[in-house]
Design an enzyme around this catalytic site. Sequence first.
Site, mmCIF file in Angstrom:
data_model
loop_
_atom_site.group_PDB
_atom_site.id
_atom_site.type_symbol
_atom_site.label_atom_id
_atom_site.label_comp_id
_atom_site.label_asym_id
_atom_site.label_seq_id
_atom_site.Cartn_x
_atom_site.Cartn_y
_atom_site.Cartn_z
ATOM 1 N N TYR A 1 2.852 -8.093 0.756
ATOM 2 C CA TYR A 1 3.554 -6.806 0.766
ATOM 3 C C TYR A 1 5.037 -6.993 0.438
ATOM 4 C CZ TYR A 1 -0.311 -4.062 2.664
ATOM 5 O OH TYR A 1 -1.497 -3.396 2.834
ATOM 6 N N GLN B 1 -3.740 7.198 -9.085
ATOM 7 C CA GLN B 1 -2.371 7.534 -9.477
ATOM 8 C C GLN B 1 -1.957 6.722 -10.701
ATOM 9 O OE1 GLN B 1 -0.298 6.903 -5.798
ATOM 10 N NE2 GLN B 1 -0.942 8.874 -4.983
ATOM 11 N N TYR C 1 12.630 -2.692 15.799
ATOM 12 C CA TYR C 1 11.553 -1.898 15.225
ATOM 13 C C TYR C 1 10.221 -2.514 15.635
ATOM 14 C CZ TYR C 1 8.505 0.637 12.175
ATOM 15 O OH TYR C 1 7.492 1.433 11.722
ATOM 16 N N ARG D 1 -2.138 -2.187 19.980
ATOM 17 C CA ARG D 1 -0.748 -1.738 19.869
ATOM 18 C C ARG D 1 -0.523 -0.456 20.671
ATOM 19 N NH1 ARG D 1 -0.020 0.617 13.692
ATOM 20 N NH2 ARG D 1 -1.433 2.363 13.928
ATOM 21 N N GLU E 1 4.179 -3.669 5.099
ATOM 22 C CA GLU E 1 5.521 -3.110 4.899
ATOM 23 C C GLU E 1 6.197 -2.792 6.222
ATOM 24 O OE1 GLU E 1 2.759 -1.381 4.457
ATOM 25 O OE2 GLU E 1 3.110 0.282 5.834
ATOM 26 N N SER F 1 1.472 6.861 12.098
ATOM 27 C CA SER F 1 0.784 8.079 11.646
ATOM 28 C C SER F 1 -0.634 8.121 12.193
ATOM 29 C CB SER F 1 0.800 8.180 10.128
ATOM 30 O OG SER F 1 0.574 6.929 9.547
ATOM 31 N N GLU G 1 -5.846 -3.949 1.699
ATOM 32 C CA GLU G 1 -6.263 -3.456 3.014
ATOM 33 C C GLU G 1 -6.815 -4.588 3.865
ATOM 34 O OE1 GLU G 1 -5.589 -0.511 3.878
ATOM 35 O OE2 GLU G 1 -5.158 0.411 1.939
#
Length: 343
Positions: free
Chosen positions: A149, A53, A224, A185, A238, A177, A118
């Site tokens: 981050y 990108q 959260y 988790r 993030e 996702s 990563e």
Amino acid sequence: MRMINVSLRVSIFLLTLIYFLCHWVLGPKGRWDAPLLPQTNISVLLWYWPFSQPLGLDGDVCWDLYAIPGCHLTDNHTRFPEANVVVFHHHELKTRRWRLPHHLPRPPAQKWLWLTLESPATNGNLTPYDGVFNWTMTYRRDADIFMPYGELEAKRGGGGYTIPKKESRLLACWVVSNYRSRQKRTRMYQSLKKLIPVEVYGRWSRKPLSSQELLPTISRYHFYLAWENAISADYITEKLWRNSFLAGAVPVVLGPPRHNYEALVPAHSFIHVDDFNSTAALADFLRRLASDKEGYAAYFEWHRDYDVRLRTDWRERLCHICERYNHLPAHKVYNHLDTWNRW
Ligand SMILES: *[C@@H]1O[C@H](CO)[C@@H](O)[C@H](O)[C@H]1NC(C)=O
Ligand SMILES: *[C@@H]1O[C@H](CO)[C@@H](O)[C@H](O)[C@H]1NC(C)=O
Ligand SMILES: *[C@@H]1O[C@H](CO)[C@@H](O)[C@H](O)[C@H]1NC(C)=O
Ligand SMILES: *[C@@H]1O[C@H](CO)[C@@H](O)[C@H](O)[C@H]1NC(C)=O
């Protein structure tokens, strides 16, 4: 006699002073080593753009966008011979979209920089890159260029902040996702949702959130679940910085140990799953905290002193190389990049 004595002492003192001055200017090897003078015109060559990108590099990008002087960012391969630093993002090497330019004569002072955000597990086998790179730029604190981050910045001016309005029935949410049943988790989510309401958004639950919806949606919840997909030193993404801190929901973190988080953010800005002996104890704590107005508000006090800052533009990250350039070792090789990555 006394006069001689005094001038002798003065001479010895002066000679010693001159000796140390020479030593300081020329270095222990007695020759002029350039690093005494910081380099002020640094050329950074990005060999290819992360995730294919490209971004604009017209003009003096580092100066125009980030007020960093003397930093020339380019993606033009013909600049290779004069580049001080050549940057390689790991994802494209791993997927074999790009190769390292081993065929080009490598200038002796040029640094090859290995860039990744990563986790070690995602990076895979790095042994083919042992002895190739001179510097690293990652989210790890022990990288040559530390690129987290997000970070907290001392607040300028007034210290006001507001806690987003919470709906009492909206306790906790999670955006996921990539759902994998064998992750820690995932197991924790399965047991937690039996005890308290946990709303799940994202691709996996077929409730995707657009980037405009993400923060307003999370902000209505008390907590959260900032649960990392890999547990690794300093790997705090993030999920904490943006999804929790920027949204204004208290993060319940699952990742490296508490002391690792505390090295980067205030101790009372998050809840760590390791602080509880069982999922039941965690669920109980969250339920009680949500109805304890003062106790809950205490998790926002740090907003009085700090602002959250995300670095998301690759150009800003690359310009940052120049800010660090003169503080980094002039000679360095990662002979065991794979071991370093997994450490
Ligand atoms: C800075 O370096 C570039 C090449 O990397 C060169 O073309 C330019 O003349 C240099 N500028 C100064 C002021 O030294
Ligand atoms: C790359 O730089 C060379 C000279 O250094 C220039 O001739 C060429 O046009 C540049 N390419 C691009 C795509 O800007
Ligand atoms: C957690 O377990 C340890 C040892 O089993 C115990 O000492 C400690 O009090 C427990 N903590 C809580 C909060 O229940
Ligand atoms: C950079 O790494 C290469 C490959 O190991 C090495 O040959 C070179 O001397 C290193 N350069 C510097 C400036 O450390």
